[in-house]
Design a protein around this motif. Structure first.
Motif, PDB file in Angstrom:
ATOM      1  N   ALA A 177       0.808  -1.220   0.000  1.00  0.00           N
ATOM      2  CA  ALA A 177       0.000   0.000   0.000  1.00  0.00           C
ATOM      3  C   ALA A 177       0.840   1.269   0.000  1.00  0.00           C
ATOM      4  O   ALA A 177       0.373   2.321  -0.438  1.00  0.00           O
ATOM      5  N   SER A 178       2.061   1.201   0.506  1.00  0.00           N
ATOM      6  CA  SER A 178       2.910   2.397   0.559  1.00  0.00           C
ATOM      7  C   SER A 178       3.745   2.590  -0.702  1.00  0.00           C
ATOM      8  O   SER A 178       4.513   3.550  -0.788  1.00  0.00           O
ATOM      9  N   ASP A 179       3.607   1.702  -1.673  1.00  0.00           N
ATOM     10  CA  ASP A 179       4.382   1.793  -2.917  1.00  0.00           C
ATOM     11  C   ASP A 179       3.853   2.968  -3.753  1.00  0.00           C
ATOM     12  O   ASP A 179       2.720   2.935  -4.219  1.00  0.00           O
ATOM     13  N   PRO A 180       4.670   4.013  -3.966  1.00  0.00           N
ATOM     14  CA  PRO A 180       4.166   5.186  -4.702  1.00  0.00           C
ATOM     15  C   PRO A 180       3.717   4.850  -6.122  1.00  0.00           C
ATOM     16  O   PRO A 180       2.743   5.419  -6.614  1.00  0.00           O
ATOM     17  N   LEU A 181       4.432   3.938  -6.789  1.00  0.00           N
ATOM     18  CA  LEU A 181       4.063   3.582  -8.159  1.00  0.00           C
ATOM     19  C   LEU A 181       2.695   2.903  -8.188  1.00  0.00           C
ATOM     20  O   LEU A 181       1.850   3.209  -9.038  1.00  0.00           O
ATOM     21  N   LEU A 182       2.467   1.991  -7.248  1.00  0.00           N
ATOM     22  CA  LEU A 182       1.175   1.309  -7.179  1.00  0.00           C
ATOM     23  C   LEU A 182       0.069   2.289  -6.798  1.00  0.00           C
ATOM     24  O   LEU A 182      -1.047   2.212  -7.335  1.00  0.00           O
ATOM     25  N   GLN A 183       0.349   3.201  -5.874  1.00  0.00           N
ATOM     26  CA  GLN A 183      -0.658   4.207  -5.505  1.00  0.00           C
ATOM     27  C   GLN A 183      -1.086   5.036  -6.716  1.00  0.00           C
ATOM     28  O   GLN A 183      -2.279   5.266  -6.928  1.00  0.00           O
ATOM     29  N   ARG A 184      -0.106   5.486  -7.505  1.00  0.00           N
ATOM     30  CA  ARG A 184      -0.435   6.283  -8.686  1.00  0.00           C
ATOM     31  C   ARG A 184      -1.222   5.457  -9.700  1.00  0.00           C
ATOM     32  O   ARG A 184      -2.178   5.942 -10.312  1.00  0.00           O
ATOM     33  N   TRP A 185      -0.795   4.199  -9.872  1.00  0.00           N
ATOM     34  CA  TRP A 185      -1.497   3.345 -10.832  1.00  0.00           C
ATOM     35  C   TRP A 185      -2.956   3.148 -10.416  1.00  0.00           C
ATOM     36  O   TRP A 185      -3.870   3.257 -11.248  1.00  0.00           O
ATOM     37  N   TRP A 186      -3.198   2.862  -9.142  1.00  0.00           N
ATOM     38  CA  TRP A 186      -4.547   2.574  -8.673  1.00  0.00           C
ATOM     39  C   TRP A 186      -5.427   3.830  -8.722  1.00  0.00           C
ATOM     40  O   TRP A 186      -6.593   3.775  -9.151  1.00  0.00           O
ATOM     41  N   ALA A 187      -4.882   4.963  -8.318  1.00  0.00           N
ATOM     42  CA  ALA A 187      -5.670   6.196  -8.380  1.00  0.00           C
ATOM     43  C   ALA A 187      -6.051   6.509  -9.828  1.00  0.00           C
ATOM     44  O   ALA A 187      -7.189   6.906 -10.114  1.00  0.00           O
ATOM     45  N   ARG A 188      -5.110   6.315 -10.735  1.00  0.00           N
ATOM     46  CA  ARG A 188      -5.386   6.577 -12.150  1.00  0.00           C
ATOM     47  C   ARG A 188      -6.380   5.552 -12.706  1.00  0.00           C
ATOM     48  O   ARG A 188      -7.250   5.886 -13.518  1.00  0.00           O
ATOM     49  N   MET A 189      -6.282   4.299 -12.259  1.00  0.00           N
ATOM     50  CA  MET A 189      -7.239   3.270 -12.691  1.00  0.00           C
ATOM     51  C   MET A 189      -8.657   3.654 -12.282  1.00  0.00           C
ATOM     52  O   MET A 189      -9.612   3.518 -13.065  1.00  0.00           O
ATOM     53  N   LEU A 190      -8.830   4.146 -11.069  1.00  0.00           N
ATOM     54  CA  LEU A 190     -10.163   4.542 -10.631  1.00  0.00           C
ATOM     55  C   LEU A 190     -10.687   5.705 -11.470  1.00  0.00           C
ATOM     56  O   LEU A 190     -11.864   5.721 -11.850  1.00  0.00           O
ATOM     57  N   ARG A 191      -9.824   6.684 -11.762  1.00  0.00           N
ATOM     58  CA  ARG A 191     -10.259   7.837 -12.544  1.00  0.00           C
ATOM     59  C   ARG A 191     -10.636   7.439 -13.968  1.00  0.00           C
ATOM     60  O   ARG A 191     -11.632   7.922 -14.527  1.00  0.00           O
ATOM     61  N   LEU A 192      -9.824   6.556 -14.568  1.00  0.00           N
ATOM     62  CA  LEU A 192     -10.065   6.164 -15.954  1.00  0.00           C
ATOM     63  C   LEU A 192     -11.012   4.975 -16.072  1.00  0.00           C
ATOM     64  O   LEU A 192     -11.584   4.735 -17.137  1.00  0.00           O
ATOM     65  N   GLY A 193     -11.163   4.227 -14.997  1.00  0.00           N
ATOM     66  CA  GLY A 193     -11.944   2.993 -15.062  1.00  0.00           C
ATOM     67  C   GLY A 193     -13.432   3.190 -14.951  1.00  0.00           C
ATOM     68  O   GLY A 193     -14.209   2.405 -15.491  1.00  0.00           O
ATOM     69  N   SER A 194     -13.838   4.239 -14.244  1.00  0.00           N
ATOM     70  CA  SER A 194     -15.274   4.453 -14.079  1.00  0.00           C
ATOM     71  C   SER A 194     -15.497   5.832 -13.477  1.00  0.00           C
ATOM     72  O   SER A 194     -14.562   6.627 -13.353  1.00  0.00           O
ATOM     73  N   SER A 195     -16.727   6.094 -13.070  1.00  0.00           N
ATOM     74  CA  SER A 195     -17.090   7.331 -12.386  1.00  0.00           C
ATOM     75  C   SER A 195     -17.874   6.949 -11.139  1.00  0.00           C
ATOM     76  O   SER A 195     -18.386   5.828 -11.036  1.00  0.00           O
ATOM     77  N   PRO A 196     -17.990   7.865 -10.184  1.00  0.00           N
ATOM     78  CA  PRO A 196     -18.741   7.513  -8.969  1.00  0.00           C
ATOM     79  C   PRO A 196     -20.160   7.034  -9.247  1.00  0.00           C
ATOM     80  O   PRO A 196     -20.628   6.068  -8.643  1.00  0.00           O
TER      81      PRO A 196
END
Length: 548
Positions: free
Chosen positions: A440-459
């Motif tokens: 969870a503290s991996d900066p690369l994984l954090q950026r990937w997951w945040a970007r996946m949520l933004r590009l993957g769908s909407s609220p």
């Protein structure tokens, strides 16, 4: 719990302070009871009553503090039995057998058996001792105990917790060194991952992890780890990797490739195509040209293009595409597919999967379904068994929420709270500590997951997708599955409990069950070699009897 004797009483201070006796567990509710037990276990010697009173009640007058100490000991002896504590007018200690049976004593004994040997000693005895120590030290000392009004005691607790972290780091470093020397690379890899999770700025540990990924045949993952190392060093310290780290990267041929792979929007290895299922357009890709088709049905969110960016499952996909023809798609409502908010139950989602198989020209495929995608795959296998050569299910659950006869999911109330929390953090690395606690503290994984949520769908879309998931229930279909099935799960998965996977594997006739160590729900993290090999072995057995 009230005990009259100390025999077989086990005091645990790694994790929440608790006492175990046979089938009973007692967790002291009072903070100072917990603190006293933690002090006695850690010091493992008689302690002065006056000293203990001063630690526990620093602002009280001496007479008052001693009186409180007497009352505390009386209350504690009621819970643990009079023989568990050895007291006199001046000192307090744990009984010898209780002191020797604490988990902290077990940790110290394991460290002594494992650490103080030659670094070339790869005997199973020393390795098992070190692994036992590392597992014990993964817990927090006196977890949850906070006494802010006692400054000296708070500082002592902090020192104990830091000492525990250092002990785990030392044990893991020794394990990696000895296992790598003995060429037990896959076993070493697991511990190297844990070592980097403790301190991502430990560049020596990062080098070992990069080297081990390459040693187990995962050069793309080694590349990603090298770039994670470079990124965290830049972000946290403003420096580049050491020459030795760059040399390791050179040796496995990753440095020159790194710039291309780490571009902000790296090209996906195959064009995104579209097909229709009813009125909805579905996006899909095809990779590889092996003898067997593999259809991936993802969890609740995906994006075909973003999935290939660093931090995600690209290396895992490439490994599968080496041996199989891999078909990926975004489910309706997510990713590059149409963003519909119409409810899509498993029947609709199964029809969507069938439409993708048709568009890709696949007559029969091994369906690799992860998490929530498992229920879709099960319905597809029951309703269209001629199109499903087999099922490989990762961390599946048969029902979206818990009932009296299905306790392995969140209750409807807790699920709704989780959904609201997830949507509230949309666009950030929401719930990453649940899906990937050790990463969870991996900066690369954090950026990937945040970007996946933004590009993957909407609220709004995600509300529809996840509320439909909450209503899913394929338990009645499980006995009807007639295709070969492999069910895989990690023991410590926090997103989907391993009991849900066990239940599903038991309910499907002839299903193979593979339980793996680890906590990551995301299958491409942690030790992936056993997962890839299990899927490839399962697929090879199917390939001979399948016509694409």
């Amino acid at each position: 719990m009230s005990l009259e004797v100390a025999a077989h009483l086990a005091l645990r201070v790694l994790g929440p302070v608790r006492l175990e006796h046979e089938s009973q567990t007692f967790e002291p509710g009072a903070r100072r009871e917990q603190a006293l037990l933690a002090l006695l276990a850690a010091e493992a010697r008689p302690m002065s009553r006056a000293r203990l009173a001063a630690l526990l009640w620093p602002d009280a007058e001496d007479v008052d503090a001693r009186g409180r100490m007497r009352r505390l000991l009386h209350e504690l002896s009621i819970h643990v039995g009079h023989r568990a504590l050895v007291t006199d007018r001046q000192t307090v200690a744990l009984a010898n057998d209780v002191c020797a049976a604490t988990d902290l004593a077990s940790l110290r004994n394991s460290l002594a058996r494992g650490l103080y040997r030659s670094t070339e000693d790869a005997s199973e005895e020393s390795l098992a001792a070190l692994e036992h120590a590392a597992n014990l030290a993964a817990a927090e000392f006196a977890e949850g105990l906070v006494i802010d009004e006692c400054d000296e005691l708070s500082a002592w607790l902090q020192r104990q917790r830091e000492s525990l972290r250092q002990a785990r780091e030392q044990a893991l470093a020794q394990l990696v060194t000895r296992l790598e020397g003995a060429r037990q690379h896959e076993r070493a890899l697991r511990h190297a991952q844990d070592l980097v999770a403790i301190d991502s700025l430990n560049e020596a540990a990062q080098r070992r992890l990069i080297r081990l990924y390459a040693a187990v045949g995962q050069p793309h993952t080694a590349l990603q780890q090298f770039q994670r190392c470079r990124q965290v060093l830049h972000d946290e310290l403003g420096v580049e990797p050491e020459a030795e780290t760059l040399q390791v990267a050179d040796e496995i041929g990753v440095r020159d490739v790194a710039t291309t792979i780490l571009a902000d929007n790296p090209p996906s290895p195959a064009a995104v195509k579209f097909t229709r299922s009813g009125d909805v357009h579905l996006a899909y890709q095809v990779h590889g040209a092996g003898p067997l088709d593999v259809l991936l049905i993802s969890g609740f969110v995906s994006n075909l293009e973003q999935a290939w960016e660093p931090g995600g499952p690209a290396a895992f996909f490439r490994e599968l595409a080496r041996d199989f023809r891999l078909i990926l798609y975004d489910r309706r409502g997510v990713g590059v597919s149409d963003r519909t908010v119409d409810p899509a139950d498993t029947s609709v989602s199964s029809a969507d999967a069938l439409a993708v198989l048709d568009a890709a020209g696949s007559r029969s495929a091994l369906v690799f379904a992860v998490s929530e995608g498992g229920s879709i795959a099960i319905r597809l296998a029951v309703e269209h068994p001629e199109r499903v050569a087999g099922l490989a299910l990762w961390a599946p659950l048969a029902r979206g929420t818990a009932t009296h006869d299905y306790p392995w999911a969140l209750t409807a109330e807790r699920y709704e709270r989780w959904l609201e929390s997830l949507v509230a953090q949309w666009g950030r690395p929401a719930a990453i500590e649940t899906f990937a606690p050790e990463h969870a503290s991996d900066p690369l994984l954090q950026r990937w997951w945040a970007r996946m949520l933004r590009l993957g769908s909407s609220p709004c879309c995600m509300h529809a997708v996840l509320r439909t998931l909450a209503l899913s229930d394929v338990r009645a279909l499980l006995p009807q599955v007639r295709v070969p099935t492999l069910v895989m799960h990690r023991t410590g998965d926090r997103a989907v409990r391993v009991d849900a996977g066990r239940h599903l594997a038991t309910a499907i006739s002839g299903a193979q069950w593979l339980e793996l160590p680890g906590t990551a729900h995301w299958w491409w993290l942690g030790e992936t070699a056993p997962i890839i090999e299990a899927i490839k072995g399962f697929g090879r057995r199917l390939a001979d009897s399948v016509e694409r």
